[in-house]
Scaffold this active site. Structure first.
Site, PDB file in Angstrom:
ATOM      1  N   CYS A   1      37.748  38.608  45.570  1.00 50.94           N
ATOM      2  CA  CYS A   1      38.145  38.157  44.232  1.00 50.94           C
ATOM      3  C   CYS A   1      38.884  36.819  44.309  1.00 50.94           C
ATOM      4  CB  CYS A   1      39.055  39.180  43.570  1.00 50.94           C
ATOM      5  SG  CYS A   1      38.274  40.755  43.214  1.00 50.94           S
TER       6      CYS A   1
ATOM      7  N   GLU B   1      41.703  35.991  43.089  1.00 52.14           N
ATOM      8  CA  GLU B   1      43.134  36.124  43.369  1.00 52.14           C
ATOM      9  C   GLU B   1      43.383  36.106  44.874  1.00 52.14           C
ATOM     10  OE1 GLU B   1      41.322  37.835  41.280  1.00 52.14           O
ATOM     11  OE2 GLU B   1      42.455  38.551  39.545  1.00 52.14           O
TER      12      GLU B   1
ATOM     13  N   ASN C   1      36.183  33.612  43.028  1.00 53.53           N
ATOM     14  CA  ASN C   1      35.545  34.782  43.645  1.00 53.53           C
ATOM     15  C   ASN C   1      34.360  34.350  44.501  1.00 53.53           C
ATOM     16  OD1 ASN C   1      34.454  34.166  41.083  1.00 53.53           O
ATOM     17  ND2 ASN C   1      33.595  36.201  40.824  1.00 53.53           N
TER      18      ASN C   1
HETATM   19  N1  THU Z   1      36.777  39.335  39.849  1.00 51.22           N
HETATM   20  C1  THU Z   1      37.757  38.485  40.277  1.00 51.22           C
HETATM   21  O1  THU Z   1      37.506  37.597  41.103  1.00 51.22           O
HETATM   22  N2  THU Z   1      39.005  38.634  39.763  1.00 51.22           N
HETATM   23  C2  THU Z   1      39.325  39.495  38.756  1.00 51.22           C
HETATM   24  O2  THU Z   1      40.471  39.523  38.322  1.00 51.22           O
HETATM   25  C3  THU Z   1      38.310  40.383  38.189  1.00 51.22           C
HETATM   26  C4  THU Z   1      37.040  40.434  38.933  1.00 51.22           C
HETATM   27  C5  THU Z   1      35.414  39.118  40.336  1.00 51.22           C
HETATM   28  C6  THU Z   1      34.888  40.093  41.349  1.00 51.22           C
HETATM   29  C7  THU Z   1      33.393  39.948  41.125  1.00 51.22           C
HETATM   30  O3  THU Z   1      32.935  38.809  41.855  1.00 51.22           O
HETATM   31  C8  THU Z   1      33.247  39.629  39.654  1.00 51.22           C
HETATM   32  O4  THU Z   1      34.525  39.169  39.233  1.00 51.22           O
HETATM   33  C9  THU Z   1      32.834  40.813  38.806  1.00 51.22           C
HETATM   34  O5  THU Z   1      33.637  41.899  39.014  1.00 51.22           O
END
Ligand code: THU
Length: 142
Positions: A58, A60, A47
């Site tokens: 994110c 993903e 992220n």
């Molecule tokens: N986040 C992800 O990168 N992937 C996920 O599956 C859940 C959430 C990140 C977004 C943000 O930077 C942090 O986690 C908190 O939500």
């Protein structure tokens, strides 16, 4: 699960390692993701947050961007068959992709792709089909 135990181990380890690259000063919630292509290649992402919070990307979507830039994805006929997601902190239990990521995942992963959701504390690895994570997805025909 059609992934072999070795593939599961490799993919989760790659996601975990990717989380160390996270830029998450606002949430302090580092996440890593790893995508496995049919030919064995693995693409990773973490992220990437922003002071303007809504611009956060994110893990993903970072991993999928890497795969797409390398020429992989449903659109390119170079299938991506699995993704693992790993979160360093697990105050939410096993990590699970947000709605926006599910839509992007449905665009590039096979509908039959297996998504490994990890719980960093217990070490448990859950497995979901892409089509279960986003039923009736809007987009390309399966
Ligand atoms: N986040 C992800 O990168 N992937 C996920 O599956 C859940 C959430 C990140 C977004 C943000 O930077 C942090 O986690 C908190 O939500």
């Amino acid at each position: 699960m059609t992934l072999s135990p070795d593939e599961v181990t490799r993919l989760v380890a790659a996601a975990r390692q990717a989380a160390s690259k996270a830029y998450a000063p606002y949430s302090d919630f580092p996440v890593g993701a790893a995508v496995l292509a049919d030919d064995g290649r693995v693409f990773t992402g973490a992220n990437i947050e922003n002071a303007s919070y809504g611009l956060t990307q994110c893990a993903e979507r970072t991993a999928l961007s890497e795969a797409v830039m390398a020429g992989y994805g449903r659109h390119a006929d170079r299938p991506l068959r699995a993704m693992a997601v790993w979160a360093a902190r697990n105050d939410h239990g096993a990590v699970t992709p947000c709605g926006a990521c599910r839509q992007v995942m449905a665009e590039f992963l096979s509908p039959r792709a297996e998504i490994l959701l990890t719980d960093a504390r217990s070490g448990e690895i859950g497995c979901r089909g892409m089509a279960d994570l986003l039923p009736d997805a809007f987009g390309l025909a399966p």
